[in-house]
Design an enzyme around this catalytic site. Structure first.
Site, mmCIF file in Angstrom:
data_model
loop_
_atom_site.group_PDB
_atom_site.id
_atom_site.type_symbol
_atom_site.label_atom_id
_atom_site.label_comp_id
_atom_site.label_asym_id
_atom_site.label_seq_id
_atom_site.Cartn_x
_atom_site.Cartn_y
_atom_site.Cartn_z
ATOM 1 C CE LYS A 266 -5.008 6.768 -2.362
ATOM 2 N NZ LYS A 266 -3.858 5.892 -2.641
ATOM 3 C CD GLU B 217 -1.441 3.011 -2.789
ATOM 4 O OE1 GLU B 217 -1.785 3.946 -2.043
ATOM 5 O OE2 GLU B 217 -1.716 2.966 -4.005
ATOM 6 C CG ASP C 31 -5.103 14.579 13.908
ATOM 7 O OD1 ASP C 31 -5.580 13.882 12.992
ATOM 8 O OD2 ASP C 31 -5.777 15.030 14.849
ATOM 9 C CG HIS D 168 0.174 0.214 -8.203
ATOM 10 N ND1 HIS D 168 0.432 1.073 -7.161
ATOM 11 C CD2 HIS D 168 -0.745 -0.660 -7.753
ATOM 12 C CE1 HIS D 168 -0.314 0.736 -6.130
ATOM 13 N NE2 HIS D 168 -1.033 -0.333 -6.462
#
Ligand code: NAD
Length: 424
Positions: free
Chosen positions: A262, A84, A278, A376
């Site tokens: 998030k 991202e 992991d 962004h």
């Protein structure tokens, strides 16, 4: 190593070669390691086939570093792997705000993981619990027979706990927790082996049957606690207030808390991917911890201190390792750990907590001021252009035009592309 500063002005404006040179010098990388990074993702087939099954190729992702981080009094370049746009830029920028004194403070607990053995068909749950506690030493001894190396370095199974779980259709199920110090490993395999080893003995003690024998990803004995201060002079009094308010809103509303968390995971998982963790286990642990009171809330909290500065705290489980899994198998993962120059899994957890908190701050700052889209979309513009059919070279030009026009959209990218191709 400790004396080298990771505060690098205009790192993002440097060429690929210049950036690599800085990383090489900062982390004492060998020419071979630099060449491996430069190869942009080749992975020996044998290595890939050592890691997983049915390999038919590899899928490289960008490997970046975020400068400016100061954590527990030491400067770090942070390796980050993520698909991202803007995450690495945001982390690097946020870290600048948190460099004062010892920088971000981050402390991890010992690496205690929980192995679970669920037993059904136990007639008298409280009596069975008592018997298990009476046999604790024998259970621990059995568990520790499975990993002599771990025991020799001071780890291993340390304690036993018993719980009773109410199920809807099967009545009460007994649950034995094995608390294991897995030291520098993530520990899943270690703990699972121990759980399977002790299960028959527990079946004998309880006259029940073991139905599940595996670790819990709610690693709530393996916690990192992180704190960062952003001076009001750097941020502005209004921004301090707005971020504190945004944090309270998120803590009170699961819909917002999910997005708040998030943002934290953008940083945490990027480091996790770079260092071969992991990441599913980390995500599972983080979100189950965020919901541990029965109501999903934020992993971090931001408030104003007595001097009017912004203080952020983060608390989350981080089951991460510097050995085990594929960590010592994948060549790029080894380079990522060398860039960090750490010697324990605890240090890695502390760094990941710090990156998570910095990332969270960057998102909140953008959200409460100019909005998240301006920065962004500027960084995402090249992806939009490629999606519109541009080559990678065309995409650079199209992105620049769209950024200047302040109109970054798929439609506009298509228009510019058609125009460019007509002219050439
Ligand atoms: P592992 O089995 O590969 O490595 C652990 C071994 O490393 C131990 O046997 C230990 O003796 C050895 N070791 C060497 N030096 C050590 C040190 N300094 N500290 C601790 N141990 C040291 O891996 P693991 O960490 O037990 O398990 C991680 C793997 O398990 C990951 O690949 C993960 O994806 C996988 N996994 C996860 C889950 C889950 O999260 N639910 C379930 C199953 C498997």
């Amino acid at each position: 190593m400790g004396e080298k500063s990771s505060r690098i002005q205009d790192f993002h404006k440097m060429s690929f070669e210049e950036k690599l040179k800085i990383v090489k010098e900062f982390s004492n990388l060998s020419d071979e390691e630099v060449n491996l990074l430069k190869s942009m993702g080749s992975l020996d087939r044998k290595i890939a086939e050592t890691m997983v099954e049915n390999v038919v190729g590899v899928m490289p992702l960008p490997f970046s570093v975020a400068p400016n981080f100061r954590i527990n009094g030491r400067d770090y370049l942070i390796p980050m792997v993520i698909e991202e746009a803007s995450v690495v830029a945001a982390a690097s920028n946020a870290a600048r705000f948190m460099r004062d004194g010892n920088g971000i403070i981050s402390i991890a607990t010992d690496s205690i993981m929980i192995g679970q053995i669920y037993i059904y068909g136990v007639k008298n749950i409280s009596f069975a619990s008592q018997i298990i506690y009476e046999n604790k030493d024998e259970i621990l001894k059995l568990a520790n027979e499975t990993d002599k190396y771990l025991v020799n370095i001071g780890g291993g199974a340390k304690d036993v706990e018993v719980r009773a779980i109410d199920t809807r259709n099967y009545g009460k199920v007994l649950c034995v927790h094995l608390l294991v110090d897995v030291k520098d490993a993530m520990g899943a395999n270690t703990v699972n082996t121990m759980a399977e080893k002790v299960a028959p003995f527990i079946e004998k003690l309880t006259e029940g049957r073991a139905i599940l024998r595996i670790l819990s990803n709610l690693a709530d004995r393996r916690i990192v606690r992180t704190r960062a201060i952003v001076k009001k002079e750097m941020l502005g009094e209004e921004a301090v207030e707005l971020i504190a308010m945004a944090s309270e809103i998120a803590a009170s509303d699961p819909y917002r808390a999910a997005t708040h968390n998030k943002g934290i995971m953008n940083g945490v998982i990027a480091v996790a991917l770079a260092t071969g963790q992991d990441h599913r286990a980390i995500e599972a642990g983080a979100h189950s911890y965020a919901a541990r009171t029965g109501r999903y809330t934020t992993l971090s909290f931001w408030e104003k201190d007595r001097e009017g500065n912004l203080v952020g705290t983060l608390e989350m489980p981080l089951a991460v390792g510097i050995v085990g899994g594929s960590i010592k198998v994948h060549p790029i993962t080894k380079i990522a750990l060398k860039i960090l120059n750490i010697s324990t899994a605890k240090q890695l957890a502390e760094i990941m907590g710090a990156v998570g908190l910095a990332q969270n701050f960057a998102a909140l700052r953008a959200l409460t001021t100019e909005g998240i889209q301006k920065g962004h979309m500027r960084l995402h513009a090249k992806n939009i252009a490629v999606m519109a059919g541009a080559s990678y070279e065309e995409a650079e030009k199209i992105a620049e035009i769209m950024v200047n026009e302040k109109n970054i959209s798929f439609y506009r990218a298509k228009e510019i592309l058609e125009d460019m191709r007509k002219k050439s």
